[in-house]
Design a protein around this motif. Structure first.
Motif, PDB file in Angstrom:
ATOM      1  N   ASP A  14       2.430  -0.321  -2.590  1.00  0.00           N
ATOM      2  CA  ASP A  14       1.554   0.192  -1.536  1.00  0.00           C
ATOM      3  C   ASP A  14       2.289   0.772  -0.338  1.00  0.00           C
ATOM      4  O   ASP A  14       1.665   1.413   0.501  1.00  0.00           O
ATOM      5  N   CYS A  15       3.589   0.533  -0.224  1.00  0.00           N
ATOM      6  CA  CYS A  15       4.263   1.017   0.983  1.00  0.00           C
ATOM      7  C   CYS A  15       4.672   2.479   0.872  1.00  0.00           C
ATOM      8  O   CYS A  15       5.212   3.038   1.814  1.00  0.00           O
ATOM      9  N   ALA A  16       4.448   3.108  -0.262  1.00  0.00           N
ATOM     10  CA  ALA A  16       4.851   4.516  -0.420  1.00  0.00           C
ATOM     11  C   ALA A  16       3.891   5.243  -1.359  1.00  0.00           C
ATOM     12  O   ALA A  16       3.136   4.608  -2.094  1.00  0.00           O
ATOM     13  N   THR A  17       3.928   6.552  -1.281  1.00  0.00           N
ATOM     14  CA  THR A  17       3.230   7.336  -2.314  1.00  0.00           C
ATOM     15  C   THR A  17       4.211   8.344  -2.887  1.00  0.00           C
ATOM     16  O   THR A  17       5.122   8.799  -2.193  1.00  0.00           O
ATOM     17  N   ILE A  18       3.993   8.687  -4.114  1.00  0.00           N
ATOM     18  CA  ILE A  18       4.801   9.724  -4.740  1.00  0.00           C
ATOM     19  C   ILE A  18       4.337  11.057  -4.165  1.00  0.00           C
ATOM     20  O   ILE A  18       3.133  11.310  -4.069  1.00  0.00           O
ATOM     21  N   ASN A  19       5.290  11.832  -3.713  1.00  0.00           N
ATOM     22  CA  ASN A  19       4.942  13.044  -2.975  1.00  0.00           C
ATOM     23  C   ASN A  19       4.045  13.966  -3.779  1.00  0.00           C
ATOM     24  O   ASN A  19       4.405  14.428  -4.855  1.00  0.00           O
ATOM     25  N   ILE A  24      -5.813   0.279   3.259  1.00  0.00           N
ATOM     26  CA  ILE A  24      -4.512  -0.171   3.745  1.00  0.00           C
ATOM     27  C   ILE A  24      -3.880   0.829   4.695  1.00  0.00           C
ATOM     28  O   ILE A  24      -4.194   2.013   4.687  1.00  0.00           O
ATOM     29  N   GLY A  25      -2.978   0.322   5.525  1.00  0.00           N
ATOM     30  CA  GLY A  25      -2.221   1.156   6.450  1.00  0.00           C
ATOM     31  C   GLY A  25      -0.737   0.839   6.329  1.00  0.00           C
ATOM     32  O   GLY A  25      -0.351  -0.114   5.660  1.00  0.00           O
ATOM     33  N   THR A  26       0.067   1.662   6.983  1.00  0.00           N
ATOM     34  CA  THR A  26       1.520   1.495   6.874  1.00  0.00           C
ATOM     35  C   THR A  26       2.001   0.422   7.846  1.00  0.00           C
ATOM     36  O   THR A  26       1.550   0.345   8.976  1.00  0.00           O
ATOM     37  N   ARG A  27       2.916  -0.412   7.376  1.00  0.00           N
ATOM     38  CA  ARG A  27       3.486  -1.464   8.220  1.00  0.00           C
ATOM     39  C   ARG A  27       4.371  -0.856   9.311  1.00  0.00           C
ATOM     40  O   ARG A  27       5.042   0.158   9.067  1.00  0.00           O
ATOM     41  N   PRO A  28       4.421  -1.504  10.486  1.00  0.00           N
ATOM     42  CA  PRO A  28       5.242  -0.968  11.586  1.00  0.00           C
ATOM     43  C   PRO A  28       6.706  -0.735  11.196  1.00  0.00           C
ATOM     44  O   PRO A  28       7.283   0.293  11.548  1.00  0.00           O
ATOM     45  N   TYR A  70      22.041  -0.474  -3.332  1.00  0.00           N
ATOM     46  CA  TYR A  70      20.721   0.098  -3.632  1.00  0.00           C
ATOM     47  C   TYR A  70      19.674  -0.731  -2.896  1.00  0.00           C
ATOM     48  O   TYR A  70      19.716  -1.963  -2.932  1.00  0.00           O
ATOM     49  N   LEU A  71      18.738  -0.059  -2.269  1.00  0.00           N
ATOM     50  CA  LEU A  71      17.684  -0.771  -1.559  1.00  0.00           C
ATOM     51  C   LEU A  71      16.338  -0.467  -2.208  1.00  0.00           C
ATOM     52  O   LEU A  71      16.000   0.700  -2.432  1.00  0.00           O
ATOM     53  N   VAL A  72      15.603  -1.511  -2.522  1.00  0.00           N
ATOM     54  CA  VAL A  72      14.279  -1.348  -3.117  1.00  0.00           C
ATOM     55  C   VAL A  72      13.245  -1.849  -2.102  1.00  0.00           C
ATOM     56  O   VAL A  72      13.152  -3.044  -1.833  1.00  0.00           O
ATOM     57  N   ILE A  73      12.503  -0.918  -1.534  1.00  0.00           N
ATOM     58  CA  ILE A  73      11.501  -1.292  -0.529  1.00  0.00           C
ATOM     59  C   ILE A  73      10.170  -1.509  -1.236  1.00  0.00           C
ATOM     60  O   ILE A  73       9.618  -0.593  -1.841  1.00  0.00           O
ATOM     61  N   ALA A  74       9.692  -2.735  -1.197  1.00  0.00           N
ATOM     62  CA  ALA A  74       8.420  -3.065  -1.853  1.00  0.00           C
ATOM     63  C   ALA A  74       7.656  -4.011  -0.934  1.00  0.00           C
ATOM     64  O   ALA A  74       7.265  -5.099  -1.319  1.00  0.00           O
ATOM     65  N   MET A  75       7.484  -3.556   0.292  1.00  0.00           N
ATOM     66  CA  MET A  75       6.931  -4.436   1.323  1.00  0.00           C
ATOM     67  C   MET A  75       5.419  -4.377   1.423  1.00  0.00           C
ATOM     68  O   MET A  75       4.828  -5.046   2.273  1.00  0.00           O
ATOM     69  N   GLY A  76       4.802  -3.571   0.595  1.00  0.00           N
ATOM     70  CA  GLY A  76       3.343  -3.513   0.625  1.00  0.00           C
ATOM     71  C   GLY A  76       2.821  -2.854   1.890  1.00  0.00           C
ATOM     72  O   GLY A  76       3.561  -2.153   2.595  1.00  0.00           O
ATOM     73  N   ALA A  77       1.566  -3.101   2.179  1.00  0.00           N
ATOM     74  CA  ALA A  77       0.926  -2.448   3.309  1.00  0.00           C
ATOM     75  C   ALA A  77       0.198  -3.494   4.139  1.00  0.00           C
ATOM     76  O   ALA A  77       0.062  -4.640   3.739  1.00  0.00           O
ATOM     77  N   ARG A  78      -0.275  -3.085   5.287  1.00  0.00           N
ATOM     78  CA  ARG A  78      -1.107  -3.974   6.087  1.00  0.00           C
ATOM     79  C   ARG A  78      -2.559  -3.526   5.941  1.00  0.00           C
ATOM     80  O   ARG A  78      -2.843  -2.423   5.464  1.00  0.00           O
ATOM     81  N   PHE A 107      11.031   3.194  10.074  1.00  0.00           N
ATOM     82  CA  PHE A 107      11.965   3.716   9.084  1.00  0.00           C
ATOM     83  C   PHE A 107      11.660   5.188   8.796  1.00  0.00           C
ATOM     84  O   PHE A 107      12.562   6.021   8.675  1.00  0.00           O
ATOM     85  N   MET A 108      10.376   5.522   8.715  1.00  0.00           N
ATOM     86  CA  MET A 108       9.977   6.894   8.424  1.00  0.00           C
ATOM     87  C   MET A 108      10.418   7.844   9.536  1.00  0.00           C
ATOM     88  O   MET A 108      10.907   8.949   9.269  1.00  0.00           O
ATOM     89  N   LYS A 109      10.288   7.385  10.784  1.00  0.00           N
ATOM     90  CA  LYS A 109      10.762   8.220  11.906  1.00  0.00           C
ATOM     91  C   LYS A 109      12.254   8.484  11.756  1.00  0.00           C
ATOM     92  O   LYS A 109      12.733   9.605  11.920  1.00  0.00           O
ATOM     93  N   GLN A 110      12.964   7.417  11.427  1.00  0.00           N
ATOM     94  CA  GLN A 110      14.409   7.470  11.296  1.00  0.00           C
ATOM     95  C   GLN A 110      14.875   8.469  10.225  1.00  0.00           C
ATOM     96  O   GLN A 110      15.898   9.117  10.372  1.00  0.00           O
ATOM     97  N   ILE A 111      14.082   8.609   9.166  1.00  0.00           N
ATOM     98  CA  ILE A 111      14.514   9.465   8.056  1.00  0.00           C
ATOM     99  C   ILE A 111      13.765  10.793   8.046  1.00  0.00           C
ATOM    100  O   ILE A 111      13.762  11.510   7.037  1.00  0.00           O
TER     101      ILE A 111
END
Lengths: 508, 508
Positions: free
Chosen positions: A349-354, A309-313, A142-150, A318-322
């Motif tokens: 901050d790295c995601a929003t609920i759709n 805030i903006g999205t981290r590179p 399981y991967l939990v992405i919680a990398m925040g934003a820039r 990752f978003m392109k990939q998926i």
């Protein structure tokens, strides 16, 4: 892609993006090998997840370039020395140490997520003596992405090079040093009075809660402490707050905005609204007035950039990939699962609920309507339209991230239990129910400290509170929210010290 | 050049280098324009001078690249987070603010002293946006040089590039970050156990009080705090203390040296004496054994260099200019006046009081003997010879610098009074008496903290005290010596916090 309907009012209507049932089912089997959970990031979301995860049947790896958690709401206080940097951080290893199961921390940044091989590629943040930086991979179940934003610069030229951000502890420390540098520089005999005015002009770009709080803290620091140490410079000091919109604090109640604008005017903080920053050079900012299109050049001594805030590179890649490459922010479903990838979660901050507009989903209406047979179609449409109006993206705040981290940890803690007795809503497309209830944000209110021991607060139920008593509410809420007794002790000590001795002005 | 005879035992015999009387006489005149005193440096000597200067008839300018005074004896504690950096510094402007006369502070470094025009050339330490750094000059009537010293590398290659010094607050902060960096790096999965041992090998070069105290603090930090946060790494940790001489702490009583060496052995700190460092590369130190001449390569993770002090380049230039170019350290007379220049004083680590061997001064003996008619010539010679033995250069410690600063401030405070009623000894060459008594150092003892709440102290009268009670003496003496109630409060708070919560391990 299928619709997601958040609950608004009493309406209950759900969908899931993919049938994850088969994947999740694994967890219910008696496990011989522990499931590997990898957490990326040690901000509010990641730390909250880590603190609340109790199930010892996971093997947890935390990867983050910061080996500490920072209590970010106090960062504006750190910029002016009201609170010390060290008082607002808690080493992750202190949190890890208290866990009754295996948690490994690695100080590194993730630079690539490989969902097919289920591994993340990481790189040490230190330059190892020879041969560049250490690299390694970590496998996950399981991967939990919680990398925040820039910080978001809107690609404005010169911002990265010349402005300070206010996102990390190091930023706050740099700002602090920079303020003192400006005063020391302005004290030199070879500097003209005109130049002095420029050096002591502090500019804050962005009228959101962070920018406003920083401007207020700065005003207090200058007028409660520094003018006594640099008495000759008082006449040259000025603060300008730039906001592209029509008002500062526009996400707050109008009463708060009005109060803040009035207070700032009384304090001599110049609030300039309706102007976009188009360029930042090493000593001036170029503004463009939105209404007239006129440009204006504003010399400054220090500028702090706080415009959201903006999205981290790495997340962009990752978003392109998926297949989310055309989105601005990574999307998850209401269970915080990244859309389109199994076993990957994203919080904070790295995601929003759709928040897809329900009314656009005409083609899917049939599906959804099947589950909502109680409503006739016209009533349903009008209900959905109402939901659309009420829905907003959750704000990128510590409160949201912390609640998401806690929610996800609870899901992980109760995974086996809920596999057997799903407690979630009925599925749209598969049979049965979702395992978990979806994430629901409980808004507990938001503070906007305005300086001079005055704070505005917007509490649930549109209750607005402004003034000295709110400042004390702010003190007590923040003290209680601090992650550990150590930080609580330190921050309260810092506040006490500030009351007695004032803020420190040494360039440390 | 003429002899200077310090008082040893009951012997009284003085000389002055130049007849400064005419210059000093000015101060006795009723002044219309205030005399300009320029103080270079805000270390122990400069700050002590500033704090003790009370006569409002001076116009004081302080120039220093540091806008704060640092309580340097606590720097080893700062490296490991036992005490916070901010707790050991006091902003100079806080001290200036309390003065009842005009004191101006300028954050700049002096890069040239012009004694003919009586001015100092200064340069801002900040890069001003355009056109490099601000430069300006400051005129003086009296110049007080208290710029301290730099770390002495003995021109060993690679030291500046790869080793940490421990002279400034920033050094201590960098060391702290570097220790944590080593642990985080050693935690990465891609690092081999062999490499781990190298990364976690901490080397201290120099067995003087600073090096020994740092090694002891580091040992405590590693074994009281870090091994609990990095339990897998305990087996790989090692500390080596390198000393070129035969023993560590060789300026202390032998009992203290023996105790320290024994304690370090028990603690597992490897003390390697009799080895010179000949090179420091980015990952290893090359040693040469003094006795055998053998060389040895020692891989390390972090190295701290603490082998004494050297003269700053600006002082070197100044020495050439005033005919002291062949000396290693700038010389002053016993009134702290720089030899050969009127109205220029030097205190603290940047100068030594001229300790010319008395017995060499055959040619001047006649002069001196005139003043010492009570002694026959043979007795006088043997007395002088005894003095020579007893005389050593004063140690480069905070205690000496602080006493010199206080002494000089007292001279300035009583300048008018003493011009009328000179209180000093009889002059050798001119008629009359010196205005002031010469500077006399009162040694109040020296501490050598050895870790594990144990400290050794060498107190006046060869009284040696070692153990836990001495640690408490150390706590109380240091707390009482701190410059302000603010720092006292903070340092004691830090000690308390360390007892309760341990040291912090976040990379801040």
């Amino acid at each position: 892609m299928h619709p997601l309907l958040p609950s608004g009012g009493g309406l209950v209507a759900y969908s899931d993006v993919r049938p994850f049932g088969s994947v999740y089912a694994d967890a219910a089997q008696p496990t011989i090998k522990k499931k590997k959970v990898v957490v990326l990031g040690t901000g509010w979301a990641g730390t909250s997840f880590l603190k609340n995860l109790k199930d010892p049947s996971f093997d947890v790896q935390v990867v983050s370039p910061c080996n500490y958690f920072a209590f970010t709401p106090l960062l504006p206080s750190v910029t002016c020395g009201t609170v010390e940097a060290r008082s607002v951080v808690e080493p992750i290893r202190n949190i890890v140490k208290k866990k009754n199961f295996n948690v490994q921390f690695k100080e590194a940044e993730c630079f690539k997520i490989d969902t097919t091989k289920q591994k993340v590629h990481c790189r040490s943040i230190q330059n190892i003596n020879i041969g560049g930086k250490e690299e390694f991979t970590v496998d996950y179940d399981y991967l939990v992405i919680a990398m925040g934003a820039r910080a978001n610069t809107f690609n404005t030229p010169g911002v990265v090079e010349n402005a300070h951000f206010l996102k990390e502890v190091e930023d706050a420390q740099r700002i602090r040093r920079s303020i003192i540098d400006c005063f020391e520089r302005a004290s030199l005999p070879s500097v003209s009075d005109e130049e002095r005015k420029k050096i002591l002009h502090f500019v804050v770009v962005g009228g959101g809660p962070t920018g406003v709080e920083f401007a207020a803290e700065l005003h207090d620091f200058l007028h409660e402490d520094l003018i006594y140490l640099y008495p000759d410079l008082e006449q040259h000091i000025s603060i300008t707050l730039l906001e592209a919109g029509d008002h500062i604090l526009n996400m707050f109640d109008k009463r708060i905005t009005a109060f803040a604008e009035e207070k700032f005017q009384r304090d001599g903080i110049k609030v300039q609204t309706g102007s976009m920053v188009v360029k930042v050079s090493d000593k001036s900012i170029t503004l463009k007035e939105r209404s007239s299109g006129e440009t204006k050049v504003l010399p400054y001594g220090m500028v702090v950039w706080s415009t959201g805030i903006g999205t981290r590179p790495v997340i962009m890649d990752f978003m392109k990939q998926i297949g989310q490459g055309n989105r601005r922010v990574m999307a998850t479903d209401e269970w915080l699962r990244v859309e389109g990838v199994p076993n990957v979660y994203a919080l904070g901050d790295c995601a929003t609920i759709n928040q897809r507009k329900v009314m656009l989903l005409q083609s899917d209406r049939g599906d959804a309507a099947k589950q909502a047979t109680r409503l006739d179609i016209e009533k349903f449409k009008s209900a959905l339209s109402e939901v659309d109006h009420k829905m907003k993206s959750l704000p990128p705040t510590a409160q949201v991230a912390a609640q998401q981290g806690e929610y996800l940890a609870q899901c992980f803690n109760r995974m086996k239990e809920c596999d057997e007795n799903p407690e979630g809503p009925i599925r749209f497309r598969d049979s049965g129910r979702h395992r978990f209830k979806p994430f629901r944000y409980k808004h507990l209110g938001q503070f906007a400290p305005l300086g001079g021991e005055q704070t505005a607060a917007q509490l649930p139920g549109d209750w607005v509170s402004i003034g000295h008593s709110t400042q004390w509410l702010w003190y007590s809420v923040y003290a209680s929210k601090l992650v550990s007794w150590r930080t609580r002790f330190l921050v309260i000590g810092d506040w006490g010290r500030r009351f007695i001795f004032g803020r420190d002005s040494s360039r440390i």
